[in-house]
Design a protein around this motif. Structure first.
Motif, PDB file in Angstrom:
ATOM      1  N   LEU A  31      27.122 -19.503  28.496  1.00 15.27           N
ATOM      2  CA  LEU A  31      27.955 -19.619  27.303  1.00 15.27           C
ATOM      3  C   LEU A  31      27.840 -18.324  26.517  1.00 15.27           C
ATOM      4  O   LEU A  31      26.751 -17.955  26.068  1.00 15.27           O
ATOM      5  CB  LEU A  31      27.505 -20.804  26.439  1.00 15.27           C
ATOM      6  N   ASP A  70      39.275 -20.556  28.318  1.00 24.06           N
ATOM      7  CA  ASP A  70      38.108 -20.040  27.610  1.00 24.06           C
ATOM      8  C   ASP A  70      36.896 -20.946  27.749  1.00 24.06           C
ATOM      9  O   ASP A  70      35.776 -20.549  27.421  1.00 24.06           O
ATOM     10  CB  ASP A  70      38.418 -19.766  26.145  1.00 24.06           C
ATOM     11  N   THR A  71      37.093 -22.167  28.232  1.00 25.29           N
ATOM     12  CA  THR A  71      35.995 -23.092  28.475  1.00 25.29           C
ATOM     13  C   THR A  71      36.266 -23.831  29.775  1.00 25.29           C
ATOM     14  O   THR A  71      37.378 -24.340  29.971  1.00 25.29           O
ATOM     15  CB  THR A  71      35.857 -24.103  27.321  1.00 25.29           C
ATOM     16  N   SER A 122      28.813 -25.064  33.720  1.00 27.28           N
ATOM     17  CA  SER A 122      29.495 -25.099  32.429  1.00 27.28           C
ATOM     18  C   SER A 122      29.579 -23.689  31.857  1.00 27.28           C
ATOM     19  O   SER A 122      28.563 -22.984  31.795  1.00 27.28           O
ATOM     20  CB  SER A 122      28.733 -26.010  31.458  1.00 27.28           C
ATOM     21  N   ASN A 123      30.783 -23.290  31.447  1.00 26.86           N
ATOM     22  CA  ASN A 123      30.990 -21.938  30.912  1.00 26.86           C
ATOM     23  C   ASN A 123      31.913 -21.963  29.701  1.00 26.86           C
ATOM     24  O   ASN A 123      32.832 -22.773  29.640  1.00 26.86           O
ATOM     25  CB  ASN A 123      31.616 -21.016  31.964  1.00 26.86           C
ATOM     26  N   SER A 124      31.668 -21.061  28.768  1.00 29.48           N
ATOM     27  CA  SER A 124      32.573 -20.914  27.628  1.00 29.48           C
ATOM     28  C   SER A 124      32.489 -19.505  27.066  1.00 29.48           C
ATOM     29  O   SER A 124      31.428 -18.858  27.126  1.00 29.48           O
ATOM     30  CB  SER A 124      32.251 -21.923  26.524  1.00 29.48           C
ATOM     31  N   ASN A 145      30.524 -19.645  22.023  1.00 34.93           N
ATOM     32  CA  ASN A 145      29.295 -20.380  21.717  1.00 34.93           C
ATOM     33  C   ASN A 145      28.681 -19.762  20.468  1.00 34.93           C
ATOM     34  O   ASN A 145      27.936 -18.786  20.542  1.00 34.93           O
ATOM     35  CB  ASN A 145      28.314 -20.324  22.891  1.00 34.93           C
TER      36      ASN A 145
END
Length: 334
Positions: free
Chosen positions: A149, A207-208, A224-226, A229
């Motif tokens: 993140l 973006d997420t 999980s990526n964003s 954060n």
């Protein structure tokens, strides 16, 4: 030894600083299309300036670090191999997987060691996790969770040229899942959304994102990526087995706030940048490259390794676009 650096942007300048502090490195030769960047690095680190990649490769260097723009990677890797100079290149190998496959063939024929920059392989926590998995401490794995993140999205120009969040960001999670578990990914299912910067949506990116990966032994990995954060740069991994469970990144600078009554963890200042989170790993990574240059170890992250993570990113990109599970074999070519 004498090391050349091609590209002196943010990561190239950081690598120059790291290399200048290594005992094995006697001197640096630098080159950048921006003469001022090369001059600044030369003044700061006592480096010699070369006016072109060709001149740098002919300057008596023992190894070369490529930190140039992605579209320059294939030609520079090939030039280093042709010159017989061991190469370290930041990921990705190339802007497309087809070009990456072509580079792999040339590297294999050239017989010169090439190391691709996946720095998490040199982070102490991830190394310990790999040792625990390979040593059987967890028993058979059933679940892996991997998280990256970022505190804020990169600039619009970067996003437009990045190839998308799976190829640019998530690929670090894909590589480290393979490296820690020793397993291959067979199938993916990816989702994504946009709740932040409009320019990411306009670039056709998310973006997420979330992705469920099925490994070849049946283990499930959740990624999980964003880009957004607010508390900081959060990189973690959990590994759950039938005998034990462990985590990477649960330390006092974890950018996560507990609301449990009386909780005091984490107590430190949150990580806010990837160079902050992985400073020691970058040093270990470049130390490993000096050992590759010296001929005392093989490349710890080959072009073939990097392409495997790339195929997972390709499968996730297709899965997000078509809203369906995708087997990695479906996108693999070459």
């Amino acid at each position: 030894m004498r090391i050349g650096i091609l590209g002196l942007g943010r990561i190239g300048a950081f690598h120059a600083e790291t290399l200048s502090g290594l005992d094995a490195v006697r001197s640096l030769v630098v080159a950048d299309p921006n003469p001022q960047a090369a001059k600044a690095a030369a003044e700061r680190f006592g480096a010699q300036v070369a006016d072109s990649p060709e001149a740098l490769l002919a300057a008596g260097i023992d190894g070369v670090v490529i930190a140039a723009a992605t579209d320059a990677h294939p030609a520079l890797i090939r030039a280093g191999v042709r010159a017989g100079v061991p190469v370290f290149c930041e990921k990705p190998v190339a802007g497309t997987m087809a070009e990456g496959v072509a580079v792999l063939k040339d590297v294999e024929q050239g017989g010169v060691p090439v190391q691709i920059g996946y720095n998490r392989r040199f982070d102490a926590g991830f190394v310990a996790a790999r040792d625990a998995v390979r040593g059987g401490e967890l028993g058979a794995l059933h679940t892996v969770r991997s998280t990256t993140l970022d505190p804020a999205p990169p600039p619009a120009a970067y996003v437009a040229a990045s190839g998308g969040i799976f190829r640019d960001c998530s690929v670090h999670d894909f590589d480290i899942i393979r490296w820690v578990t020793g397993r291959e990914v067979t199938e993916v299912y990816a989702v994504g959304g946009n709740r932040g910067a409009d320019y990411i949506r306009e670039a056709g990116d998310a973006d997420t994102t979330g992705a469920v990966l099925t490994l070849d032994d049946g283990t499930i990995a959740v990624v999980s990526n964003s880009r957004h954060n607010g508390r900081g740069h959060d990189v973690r991994m959990e590994l759950h087995g039938f005998a034990d469970s462990i985590a990477v990144g649960l330390e006092d600078r974890l950018p996560l706030r507990s609301v449990e009554p009386g909780a005091r963890f984490p107590a430190g200042t949150p990580h806010d940048f990837f160079m902050d989170r992985f400073a020691a790993a970058y040093r270990a990574e470049l130390t490993a490259f000096t050992e590759v240059v010296a001929g005392t170890r093989p490349s710890p992250c080959t072009v073939a390794d990097a392409l495997e993570a790339g195929w997972i990113a390709e499968a996730c990109t297709l899965s997000l676009r078509e809203h369906r599970p995708v087997r990695v074999a479906e996108v693999r070519t070459g």
